[in-house]
Design a protein around this motif. Structure first.
Motif, PDB file in Angstrom:
ATOM      1  N   VAL A  24       0.835  -1.345   0.170  1.00 28.81           N
ATOM      2  CA  VAL A  24      -0.004   0.377   0.222  1.00 28.81           C
ATOM      3  C   VAL A  24       0.726   1.117  -0.294  1.00 28.81           C
ATOM      4  N   TRP A  25       1.977   1.510   0.470  1.00 28.72           N
ATOM      5  CA  TRP A  25       3.354   2.380   0.780  1.00 28.72           C
ATOM      6  C   TRP A  25       3.990   2.550  -1.027  1.00 28.72           C
ATOM      7  N   THR A  26       3.762   1.804  -1.382  1.00 28.20           N
ATOM      8  CA  THR A  26       4.653   1.920  -2.878  1.00 28.20           C
ATOM      9  C   THR A  26       3.295   1.277  -3.965  1.00 28.20           C
ATOM     10  N   ALA A  27       2.000   1.761  -4.230  1.00 26.17           N
ATOM     11  CA  ALA A  27       1.131   1.654  -4.695  1.00 26.17           C
ATOM     12  C   ALA A  27       0.775   2.834  -5.772  1.00 26.17           C
ATOM     13  N   GLY A  28       0.352   3.188  -7.290  1.00 23.94           N
ATOM     14  CA  GLY A  28      -0.018   3.715  -7.486  1.00 23.94           C
ATOM     15  C   GLY A  28       0.822   4.793  -7.713  1.00 23.94           C
ATOM     16  N   THR A  29       0.938   6.250  -7.199  1.00 22.36           N
ATOM     17  CA  THR A  29       1.696   7.087  -7.124  1.00 22.36           C
ATOM     18  C   THR A  29       2.781   6.915  -6.534  1.00 22.36           C
ATOM     19  N   ASN A 132      -6.718   0.643   5.361  1.00 20.44           N
ATOM     20  CA  ASN A 132      -5.888   0.120   5.088  1.00 20.44           C
ATOM     21  C   ASN A 132      -5.439   0.696   5.362  1.00 20.44           C
ATOM     22  N   GLY A 133      -4.943   1.684   4.444  1.00 22.95           N
ATOM     23  CA  GLY A 133      -3.907   2.151   3.389  1.00 22.95           C
ATOM     24  C   GLY A 133      -3.990   3.797   3.726  1.00 22.95           C
TER      25      GLY A 133
END
Length: 147
Positions: A24-29, A132-133
């Motif tokens: 979750v801390w490396t997802a998307g942007t 959750n993120g």
């Protein structure tokens, strides 16, 4: 942290929670900081560990990030997170891990939006909001800090 990379090692039974937090801390942007397992020739910036205590400094504490010279520590508390305990589900373990990894990334407790951040200091609020993120505001703060 070395520049924009966190290399971690793991001696925690909560691999699923760690995997979730990194995801979750490396997802998307959220791509400015690389979070990866350390190797034989690298130095761990972050050590995932377990503790099993419900007294003293660990009373009602589910996890704790501790910045250190050298390797930071991120213990998850089995006294509350093990199966059958108060917060002993994958969902709770994932929330705690995401919260603590947020600290390792440089974020303090957030109080914006009445607890709508996984970095809210009161875990009850995080659980109630089912966070959750990182939220959109957390992503904005990430980009202010990391670009």
């Amino acid at each position: 942290m070395d520049g924009t990379e966190i290399a971690w090692d793991d001696e925690s039974k909560f691999d699923d929670a760690r995997t979730h937090a990194i995801k979750v801390w490396t997802a998307g942007t959220l791509t400015k900081v690389t979070i990866r397992a350390d190797g034989a020739s690298t130095y761990a910036d972050l050590a995932w560990r377990d503790v099993n205590s419900s007294s003293g400094q660990w009373r009602d504490v589910y996890g704790r990030w501790s910045g250190q010279h050298g390797t930071d520590h991120l213990p998850m508390n089995r006294a509350y997170l093990d199966d059958g305990k108060r917060r002993g589900t994958d969902e709770h373990r994932r929330r705690v891990a995401a919260h603590e990894l947020g600290h390792a990334l440089g974020f303090c407790h957030k109080s914006y939006d009445e607890g709508r951040s996984p970095l809210w200091p009161d875990y009850g609020q995080i659980a109630e909001q089912k966070l959750n993120g990182p939220t959109a505001k957390d992503a904005k703060a990430y980009h202010v800090l990391w670009g």
